[in-house]
Design an enzyme around this catalytic site. Sequence first.
Site, PDB file in Angstrom:
ATOM      1  N   ASP A 284       0.937  -1.147   0.000  1.00  0.00           N
ATOM      2  CA  ASP A 284       0.127   0.208   0.039  1.00  0.00           C
ATOM      3  C   ASP A 284       0.824   1.198   0.161  1.00  0.00           C
ATOM      4  O   ASP A 284       1.731   1.572   0.943  1.00  0.00           O
ATOM      5  CB  ASP A 284      -0.842  -0.039   1.195  1.00  0.00           C
TER       6      ASP A 284
ATOM      7  N   THR B 247      -6.193  -7.946   8.268  1.00  0.00           N
ATOM      8  CA  THR B 247      -6.797  -9.358   9.098  1.00  0.00           C
ATOM      9  C   THR B 247      -8.096  -9.675   8.103  1.00  0.00           C
ATOM     10  O   THR B 247      -8.865  -9.026   7.657  1.00  0.00           O
ATOM     11  CB  THR B 247      -7.245  -9.098  10.626  1.00  0.00           C
TER      12      THR B 247
ATOM     13  N   HIS C 154      -5.773   0.907  10.656  1.00  0.00           N
ATOM     14  CA  HIS C 154      -6.985   1.360  10.609  1.00  0.00           C
ATOM     15  C   HIS C 154      -7.850   0.197  10.869  1.00  0.00           C
ATOM     16  O   HIS C 154      -7.778  -0.892  10.755  1.00  0.00           O
ATOM     17  CB  HIS C 154      -7.416   1.504   8.902  1.00  0.00           C
TER      18      HIS C 154
END
Length: 495
Positions: free
Chosen positions: A86, A94, A148
């Site tokens: 990314d 996950t 996040h």
Amino acid sequence: MAVPKICGIETEYGVALRGAADPNPVLASSFLINGYVEQRRIGWDFDDETPGRDARGYARDGAQPPEIETHLVNAVLTNGARYYVDHAHPEYSTPECANALELVMADKAGERVLARSMTAARHLLPAGQEIVVYKNNSDGKGNSYGCHENYLVDRTAPFAVLVRNLIPWFVTRQVFTGAGKVGRENGADPVDFQISQRADFFEEEVGLETTLKRPIVNTRDEPHADPQKYRRLHVIVGDANLCEVATFLKVGTTAIVLAMIEDGFVDKDLTILGPVPAMRAVSHDPTCRALVELADGGRCTAIELQWEFLRLARKYADDVGLEQCGGDALGGQVLDRWEATLSALERDPALLDGQLDWVTKQQLLRAYAARDDLHWDDPKLSLLDLQYHDVRPERSLYERLVRAGKIERLVTESEVIAAMADPPATTRAYFRGTCLRRWPDSVVAANWDSLILDVGSDPLRRIPMMEPTRGTKEHVEKLFAECALPADLIARLAS
């Protein structure tokens, strides 16, 4: 009404390529993932990616939503996770989990995947080069990268109501979610040690962006599920935690607060005036006594405002129950741990050494500083701060504390190792992961809400998975047992 709090964590790991004349973090990240999935890489299906869609129905002028980089390495693992490059980081997302304890296990499995990737990548590198990975959120040079969280939310819950109640929640939960950091960044006021890795980098209350003008509440509207029923709340305000208790609290409490908001249970206005500077004020005070201004004219500490949320959560558990938050038993564990944590923070944060990252790191660095007579601005303490997050078990200061028995664990190491390969049994990740494990040569691509199979004849077959609570082991174990080939599965699903 609150929907089941299916949840997940996406962690962007810090990466360094040592020994190279011109280190390239994108290339280093690619080496890690290619080394780990060398034998068989299942690609990511980008068809449903819409990171620019804003939950408010609009975006401010000049907003820059995240770009989709389809040309970089992207893989799906047999445990249902996504592992990819990314921007300039290796990111581990996950699989979907049904409760906070499952997610603790899945998140810790991600650390082990990165550690194994470093070993696997060695044979791809020229002699003298090494890739090192850190589970932290800033490089100390003004650059921050995210951890996040994602939570399934009822689409009918008004987004404005979510925003109003989540801002005070996110500003104050730092007292147990912070990973701790030496010094300040991004132009913040000087500080010796602060609670959060990320607080200095937030500049807006609400917005779409994740790398510029970071908002306390992110408005990305990309449900990865039935958009008529669900939102996916994309939380960018958290730190990457190593302590399992911190991850358990971060996810478990947020799931309960979201359920309360969906059910209209937050009956008190907890609005904070100036939430962006309040984020920094709370983070910059490890005594947890900093006061924030409330819209009703009052002032309180982050802990006092957390007690208000806990009071509501206790009442919510009694009146409604916590079935949608991982079940009453596990939800009860979250409430008890939450209460014990706030009580300890009020008495002396040091009591949480070995449970919360920021406390554990602060105690560790204080010991080094006292032993070597170091001041907080000594570069040695910044290096030790970084070494706390080193993913290599033999180099990590956190792992050294684990081996010394000074860190409380909530899951066993054998469970974590199993979670590197096996998907959670309680969400659609089980269906995705089992297809990859059983028929790796037939899975063409996958994403969160669909999977594409090659059954040996045209056309390729896409299996939609729009309901995150379906495809569990209970739902499909018998089906898989009765299907020898992918074509059998397609036929059974069509019948």
